[in-house]
Enzyme design. Structure first.
Site, PDB file in Angstrom:
ATOM      1  N   SER A   1      46.570 -13.831 101.939  1.00 37.54           N
ATOM      2  CA  SER A   1      46.509 -14.255 100.537  1.00 37.54           C
ATOM      3  C   SER A   1      46.050 -15.705 100.487  1.00 37.54           C
ATOM      4  O   SER A   1      46.158 -16.447 101.467  1.00 37.54           O
ATOM      5  CB  SER A   1      47.896 -14.128  99.892  1.00 37.54           C
ATOM      6  OG  SER A   1      47.942 -14.796  98.639  1.00 37.54           O
TER       7      SER A   1
ATOM      8  N   TYR B   1      56.784 -16.122  99.463  1.00 37.91           N
ATOM      9  CA  TYR B   1      55.538 -15.404  99.717  1.00 37.91           C
ATOM     10  C   TYR B   1      54.611 -16.219 100.609  1.00 37.91           C
ATOM     11  O   TYR B   1      54.002 -15.694 101.547  1.00 37.91           O
ATOM     12  CB  TYR B   1      54.862 -15.084  98.388  1.00 37.91           C
ATOM     13  CG  TYR B   1      53.667 -14.171  98.492  1.00 37.91           C
ATOM     14  CD1 TYR B   1      53.813 -12.842  98.870  1.00 37.91           C
ATOM     15  CD2 TYR B   1      52.390 -14.637  98.187  1.00 37.91           C
ATOM     16  CE1 TYR B   1      52.713 -12.002  98.948  1.00 37.91           C
ATOM     17  CE2 TYR B   1      51.287 -13.798  98.260  1.00 37.91           C
ATOM     18  CZ  TYR B   1      51.453 -12.479  98.640  1.00 37.91           C
ATOM     19  OH  TYR B   1      50.359 -11.650  98.721  1.00 37.91           O
TER      20      TYR B   1
END
Length: 340
Positions: free
Chosen positions: A181, A194
């Site tokens: 990501s 995250y």
């Protein structure tokens, strides 16, 4: 003195020009979309394991690989769920759905056994570590369990799967692909857990790439931007629910007003993202089948790609200072410690 000043200005302008030119070059190379026609495909007819195929990127990738002639092993958390049943219905006889919880040693070992039994003669060509979860919260709202759950799936799940299947991929001189990501390198409010999981994943993949180069195995990292609408990976929250889970001490710091602002802001940002997955699926296909896969695939809008390309090159003080320009960040500072 005037001459020295003029010379200094010339040097400064020239340096700035060179820096901008280099940044634009890097950005153009990093944001270059992989073309399906630029390379002959490799690996067709061989096996590919894809984790996280219940929905989103993995689901679409499994069907695309199947259509291209790969023997696809689609790992699903819920093998009797809607996503798995759709794969079984729409896929050919080359696509096999597996029960695969990447946090379970038992599931991974059983998946390996099934893959080995059903592999085509030319072996397992690639593993796509796609399974993942996402969530947002400020660090003080989180518990160690929130971090543990995130890392168990996004990081240790990929490591567990990689270690189990790596000997098969190494024998085929194939591919290892990791779904990361932009938050692996872009640090911002509310994405701590995250980001930890994805930054750790990239460190693992980078080390693996160096090791596997000696064996002819290629390792790629895919870095999607805002694809929350396309994948539904991010679940919406209610500000009152977040508020009720705070301790009395935390409520003295984070006001209810800020809670509502943060929730609304996050939902707005997520809702503004891409609505379909083709950009990411194309990159995954390229990583699996191209003779010249990229080390990293930065997948965002052209403007965002340009920003992210130079963001990681900035000094920490400058990159942190960028957040001070955000209206959200300024409003946050005013709301902290305010009356409930």
């Amino acid at each position: 003195m005037a001459t020295d000043a003029s010379a200094g200005q010339i040097v400064a302008v020239f340096t700035a020009f060179v820096c901008v030119a280099l940044l634009l070059l890097v950005a153009s190379r990093r944001r270059r979309r992989p073309s399906r026609e630029e390379d002959e495909e490799e690996g067709a007819g061989r096996g590919v394991l894809v984790t996280g195929c219940d929905s989103g990127f993995g689901h679409h990738l499994a069907l695309q690989l199947d259509a291209r002639g790969f023997a696809v092993f689609a790992g699903c958390l819920f093998p009797e769920g809607r996503g798995a049943l759709t794969l079984a219905q729409e896929g050919s006889c080359r696509l096999r759905v597996l029960k695969l919880d990447v946090t379970s040693d038992k599931d991974v070992e059983e998946a390996k056994r099934v893959v080995q039994i059903n592999l085509p003669e030319n072996g397992l060509w690639a593993v796509v570590n796609n399974a993942g979860i996402s969530d947002w919260a400020e660090t003080e709202w989180s518990t160690i369990n929130h971090y543990t759950k995130m890392v168990d799936v996004n990081l240790f799940g990929a490591i567990r799967t990689t270690i189990a299947f790596l000997p098969l991929v190494r024998a085929a001189k194939g591919r290892m692909v990791f779904m990361s990501s932009i938050f692996a390198f872009f640090h911002c409010l509310n994405m701590g857990a995250y980001s930890v999981s994805k930054r750790g994943l990239e460190a693992f993949a980078d080390c693996l790439r160096v090791e596997m180069a000696s064996f002819g195995v290629k390792v790629s990292i895919v870095q999607p931007g805002n694809f929350g609408r396309a994948t539904n990976i991010v679940k919406t929250k209610k500000s009152w629910n977040i508020w009720e889970n705070l301790t009395p001490e935390q409520k003295l710091v984070f006001s209810r007003e800020y809670m509502e602002l943060a929730n609304a802001y996050f939902n707005t940002v997520t809702g503004a993202g891409f609505t379909e997955v083709s950009m990411v699926v194309d990159a995954l296909l390229h990583a699996v089948s191209s003779p010249r896969p990229q080390y990293r695939y930065l997948l965002a809008s052209r403007l965002d790609s340009l920003f992210f390309s130079w963001y990681s090159l900035l000094p920490t003080a400058v990159s942190d200072g960028i957040f001070a320009l955000s209206p959200m960040y300024a409003r946050r500072r005013k709301m902290l410690y305010s009356k409930q």
